[in-house]
Design an enzyme around this catalytic site. Structure first.
Site, PDB file in Angstrom:
ATOM      1  N   ARG A  73       0.821  -1.226   0.000  1.00 55.72           N
ATOM      2  CA  ARG A  73       0.000   0.000   0.000  1.00 55.72           C
ATOM      3  C   ARG A  73       0.852   1.273   0.000  1.00 55.72           C
ATOM      4  NH1 ARG A  73      -2.084  -3.603  -1.329  1.00 55.72           N
ATOM      5  NH2 ARG A  73      -3.938  -4.686  -0.588  1.00 55.72           N
ATOM      6  N   SER A 119     -11.568  -0.400   2.747  1.00 54.72           N
ATOM      7  CA  SER A 119     -10.810  -0.911   3.889  1.00 54.72           C
ATOM      8  C   SER A 119     -10.065   0.241   4.566  1.00 54.72           C
ATOM      9  CB  SER A 119      -9.828  -1.971   3.392  1.00 54.72           C
ATOM     10  OG  SER A 119      -9.161  -2.553   4.464  1.00 54.72           O
ATOM     11  N   GLU A 157      -4.972   2.823   6.134  1.00 54.88           N
ATOM     12  CA  GLU A 157      -4.779   2.605   4.699  1.00 54.88           C
ATOM     13  C   GLU A 157      -5.318   3.810   3.929  1.00 54.88           C
ATOM     14  OE1 GLU A 157      -6.431  -0.586   1.456  1.00 54.88           O
ATOM     15  OE2 GLU A 157      -5.450  -1.386   3.226  1.00 54.88           O
TER      16      GLU A 157
END
Length: 304
Positions: free
Chosen positions: A177, A227, A297
């Site tokens: 990420r 998410s 995230e």
């Protein structure tokens, strides 16, 4: 002429009146349907216009934010100063050999579907990722065992000062990420994915299976950022949150999903303050119960 009006007129001269908005509520441009006003929201139609807007930003020393399709971001209630750019008009997708080339503003799900139509395999994992191609590169987006890093060949970018350059997969430093451009904030313009010929039926079956898994487990009936937290080493964020008894809890209109604890939903006109307070409650509780720090995230942008 006041400075803001002068800047507006310059932006209109570059992008056209229909592609420049002033004092625009950003809740209309994020998937979580949250966000205060942007001073200027611009939608360039060409790479030249992107570069011209960047040069204008430099000339007037304006704050600048690049937004993908607003899927992985929370914009605070005070909004965003300066220029906010979205590349939704730069959305072409085409094939050259076994490569698929996509402009930054294309939907990554659309690129995955295009690969299927072309009988090319490698992008099945992206069939349910809600984001633009540019955002997917910046975050090294991934799902169900695949990630952008596996299939990316190279990208064309513009630096924040308007210089154009090409970066290879290796130069992008793609990690979990993260990427080089998540730190340099270069603007992805065009992406080349290197794929392999495959069987249409097998590719479609895999995409159908991933779509079913996603729809059965994720709370897609409410707006959310997707998410919220990265996967902590050795754990699953959703399981930690679930085991902390936080599902159905939150602040204001924001709530930890009862369907998937890794998601925080905008259940009833939540503000950014509601959403961020819910995130902090989750992080604090998980830290107290399990000693695990949950890392975000999503990106949080703007002023309170």
């Amino acid at each position: 002429m006041e400075r803001a009006e002068h800047i507006y007129q310059k932006l209109v001269a570059i992008c056209g009146e229909e592609n420049v908005l002033r004092d625009e509520p950003m809740k209309h441009h994020t998937l979580v349907r949250i966000g205060g006003k942007a001073d200027f929201l611009v939608w360039p139609e060409t790479y030249e216009q992107v570069v011209d807007v960047l040069r204008l930003k430099e000339e007037y020393e304006l704050p600048f934010t690049l937004l993908g399709n607003g899927s992985n971001v929370i914009i605070r209630d005070g909004g965003l100063r300066g220029i906010v750019m979205q590349l939704k008009h730069l959305n072409r997708i085409w094939r050259e050999g076994n490569n698929i080339i996509a402009q930054s503003g294309a939907d990554i799900k659309a690129v995955s579907r295009f690969a299927l139509e072309q009988h090319l395999t490698g992008l099945e994992f992206a069939c349910g990722i809600p984001g633009s191609v540019g955002g997917a590169i910046m975050m090294n987006a991934g799902a169900y065992g695949g990630e952008v890093k596996d299939v990316l060949d190279h990208v064309k970018v513009a630096t924040l000062t308007g210089e154009l350059k090409t970066l290879t997969n290796e130069e992008l430093e793609l990690g979990y990420r993260t990427s080089l451009i998540s730190r340099t904030h270069d603007i992805v313009l065009e992406v080349v994915f290197a794929l392999q010929p495959g069987d249409y039926g097998q590719i479609k079956a895999k995409m159908d299976d991933l779509t079913f898994q996603r729809e059965s487990k994720q709370p897609l009936e409410y707006p959310s950022v997707g998410s919220v937290f990265k996967r902590p080493p050795g754990y699953f964020a959703g399981k930690l949150i679930q085991d902390s008894g936080l599902q159905g809890k939150g602040f204001g209109g924001a709530e930890v999903s009862t369907k998937h604890a890794g998601f925080i939903i905008n259940k009833n006109n939540a503000t950014a303050a509601d959403y961020i307070a819910t995130i902090e409650m989750v992080r604090k509780t998980v830290k107290e119960k399990f000693g695990v720090e949950l890392e975000l995230e999503v990106k949080i942008l703007g002023e309170e």
